[in-house]
Design a protein around this motif. Structure first.
Motif, mmCIF file in Angstrom:
data_model
loop_
_atom_site.group_PDB
_atom_site.id
_atom_site.type_symbol
_atom_site.label_atom_id
_atom_site.label_comp_id
_atom_site.label_asym_id
_atom_site.label_seq_id
_atom_site.Cartn_x
_atom_site.Cartn_y
_atom_site.Cartn_z
ATOM 1 N N HIS A 94 0.829 -1.206 0.000
ATOM 2 C CA HIS A 94 0.000 0.000 0.000
ATOM 3 C C HIS A 94 0.863 1.255 0.000
ATOM 4 O O HIS A 94 0.568 2.220 -0.706
ATOM 5 C CB HIS A 94 -0.934 0.022 1.219
ATOM 6 C CG HIS A 94 -2.179 -0.754 1.039
ATOM 7 N ND1 HIS A 94 -3.248 -0.306 0.318
ATOM 8 C CD2 HIS A 94 -2.528 -1.984 1.492
ATOM 9 C CE1 HIS A 94 -4.205 -1.203 0.321
ATOM 10 N NE2 HIS A 94 -3.786 -2.245 1.031
ATOM 11 N N ASP A 98 0.804 4.140 -2.797
ATOM 12 C CA ASP A 98 0.471 5.526 -2.444
ATOM 13 C C ASP A 98 1.508 6.535 -2.924
ATOM 14 O O ASP A 98 1.230 7.730 -2.986
ATOM 15 C CB ASP A 98 0.299 5.661 -0.926
ATOM 16 C CG ASP A 98 -0.965 4.982 -0.424
ATOM 17 O OD1 ASP A 98 -1.857 4.685 -1.247
ATOM 18 O OD2 ASP A 98 -1.050 4.735 0.799
ATOM 19 N N ASP A 140 -4.628 -1.637 7.998
ATOM 20 C CA ASP A 140 -4.393 -0.201 8.060
ATOM 21 C C ASP A 140 -3.937 0.249 9.434
ATOM 22 O O ASP A 140 -3.582 1.386 9.632
ATOM 23 C CB ASP A 140 -5.668 0.562 7.677
ATOM 24 C CG ASP A 140 -6.015 0.357 6.214
ATOM 25 O OD1 ASP A 140 -5.095 0.144 5.421
ATOM 26 O OD2 ASP A 140 -7.211 0.398 5.881
#
Length: 142
Positions: A94, A98, A140
């Protein structure tokens, strides 16, 4: 070899570890532990070949990256992994995604480089969701 040059690494350290190897070793020790560990305990788990200050530095860097959590333990800290190994890998993926504004192109290139087996696994996961008992998200939580 040109005069004045040698094949010795900069700083004369031939025994230098590859980047990330120490962090991986420290994380492996934390994953194998049954609870939070102090830098001294991690050092012992790794066989004592590293200075405690080196282990403390690695743990501090891992904490700054969100890979480990820490809680006060005496005058120092005890550390625990923030996620399991697959969760940490997903978090890194991730983070890399990003970094680029063109997510579609990045994902398209990633998928185009998958093996047929990994492509099928990804299709299955997208169609059915995570396995029963598996995480609902990719981690997350720092």
């Amino acid at each position: 070899m040109p005069e004045g040059q040698n094949d010795e690494p900069v700083g004369g350290r031939a025994d230098r570890r590859p980047a990330g190897e120490l962090e991986a070793s420290v994380l492996a020790a934390l994953w194998a532990a049954d609870g939070p560990r102090t830098p001294g305990a991690v050092q012992l788990e790794l066989g004592g070949g590293l200075a405690r200050t080196t282990v403390t530095t690695i743990l501090t860097r891992l904490h700054a990256k969100g890979a480990v959590t820490r809680a006060r333990s005496g005058r120092g800290y005890a550390y625990a992994p923030a996620q399991d190994s697959p969760g940490l890998t997903a978090r890194r993926m991730h983070a890399e995604l990003d970094k680029d504004e063109d997510r579609g192109t990045v994902l398209a290139r990633f998928v185009s480089d998958l093996s047929p087996e990994d492509e099928q696994l990804l299709r299955t996961l997208l169609d059915t969701g995570p396995p029963e008992g598996g995480p609902a998200t990719t981690g997350d939580t720092p």
